[in-house]
Design a protein around this motif. Structure first.
Motif, PDB file in Angstrom:
ATOM      1  N   ASP A   1       0.836  -1.204   0.000  1.00 22.26           N
ATOM      2  CA  ASP A   1       0.000   0.000   0.000  1.00 22.26           C
ATOM      3  C   ASP A   1       0.872   1.255   0.000  1.00 22.26           C
ATOM      4  O   ASP A   1       0.575   2.220  -0.702  1.00 22.26           O
ATOM      5  CB  ASP A   1      -0.910   0.026   1.232  1.00 22.26           C
ATOM      6  CG  ASP A   1      -1.983  -1.059   1.221  1.00 22.26           C
ATOM      7  OD1 ASP A   1      -2.175  -1.713   0.179  1.00 22.26           O
ATOM      8  OD2 ASP A   1      -2.625  -1.242   2.265  1.00 22.26           O
TER       9      ASP A   1
ATOM     10  N   ARG B   1       0.966   4.258  -2.731  1.00 23.35           N
ATOM     11  CA  ARG B   1       0.756   5.648  -2.294  1.00 23.35           C
ATOM     12  C   ARG B   1       1.900   6.538  -2.791  1.00 23.35           C
ATOM     13  O   ARG B   1       1.673   7.644  -3.285  1.00 23.35           O
ATOM     14  CB  ARG B   1       0.656   5.699  -0.767  1.00 23.35           C
ATOM     15  CG  ARG B   1       0.292   7.047  -0.211  1.00 23.35           C
ATOM     16  CD  ARG B   1       0.099   7.018   1.303  1.00 23.35           C
ATOM     17  NE  ARG B   1      -1.050   6.189   1.682  1.00 23.35           N
ATOM     18  CZ  ARG B   1      -0.971   5.000   2.261  1.00 23.35           C
ATOM     19  NH1 ARG B   1       0.201   4.471   2.574  1.00 23.35           N
ATOM     20  NH2 ARG B   1      -2.059   4.320   2.549  1.00 23.35           N
TER      21      ARG B   1
ATOM     22  N   LEU C   1      -3.807  12.511  -1.858  1.00 25.13           N
ATOM     23  CA  LEU C   1      -4.447  11.195  -1.885  1.00 25.13           C
ATOM     24  C   LEU C   1      -5.352  11.036  -0.676  1.00 25.13           C
ATOM     25  O   LEU C   1      -4.991  11.414   0.433  1.00 25.13           O
ATOM     26  CB  LEU C   1      -3.409  10.075  -1.833  1.00 25.13           C
ATOM     27  CG  LEU C   1      -2.362  10.007  -2.924  1.00 25.13           C
ATOM     28  CD1 LEU C   1      -1.474   8.793  -2.705  1.00 25.13           C
ATOM     29  CD2 LEU C   1      -2.999   9.947  -4.279  1.00 25.13           C
TER      30      LEU C   1
ATOM     31  N   ALA D   1      -4.900   4.697  -0.650  1.00 26.10           N
ATOM     32  CA  ALA D   1      -4.249   3.842  -1.646  1.00 26.10           C
ATOM     33  C   ALA D   1      -4.219   2.436  -1.053  1.00 26.10           C
ATOM     34  O   ALA D   1      -3.726   2.240   0.057  1.00 26.10           O
ATOM     35  CB  ALA D   1      -2.838   4.323  -1.945  1.00 26.10           C
TER      36      ALA D   1
ATOM     37  N   VAL E   1      -6.763   3.704  -5.852  1.00 27.31           N
ATOM     38  CA  VAL E   1      -6.274   4.947  -5.266  1.00 27.31           C
ATOM     39  C   VAL E   1      -7.418   5.950  -5.339  1.00 27.31           C
ATOM     40  O   VAL E   1      -8.097   6.049  -6.370  1.00 27.31           O
ATOM     41  CB  VAL E   1      -5.048   5.483  -6.041  1.00 27.31           C
ATOM     42  CG1 VAL E   1      -4.616   6.834  -5.528  1.00 27.31           C
ATOM     43  CG2 VAL E   1      -3.902   4.490  -5.981  1.00 27.31           C
TER      44      VAL E   1
END
Length: 90
Positions: A14, A18, A27, A30, A47
């Motif tokens: 993850d 990201r 963001l 993610a 995402v």
């Protein structure tokens, strides 16, 4: 905007996902999708980027880009199709 990222190397985390997208803007999340029993990556993830123009830029820049020898598929996520419940057995 929710973004689908396919053909990920199975070793991607993850945090790595990201990091790839963070250069394009803010963001919300993610996540690499994993098998619920084995915990192994399924080779795709999602995402979430709140700014649609930043998300579009990320999609254009990262689609068909190389990550650890694999060509990524990056596009706007589509809702899952409704599937009938049950096995259909009587």
């Amino acid at each position: 905007m929710r973004i689908y990222v396919g053909n990920l190397p199975y070793s991607v985390t993850d945090d790595e996902l990201r990091d790839i997208f963070s250069g394009f803007g803010e963001l919300a999340s993610a996540e690499v999708i994993k098998d619920k029993f084995s915990g192994q990556s399924k080779g795709f993830g999602f995402v979430d980027m709140p700014n649609n123009s930043e998300a579009d830029t990320a999609i254009k820049a990262l689609n068909e880009s190389d990550m650890k020898g694999r060509k990524l598929t990056v596009n706007e996520a589509r809702p899952r199709a409704e599937r009938p419940r049950g096995g259909g057995r009587y």
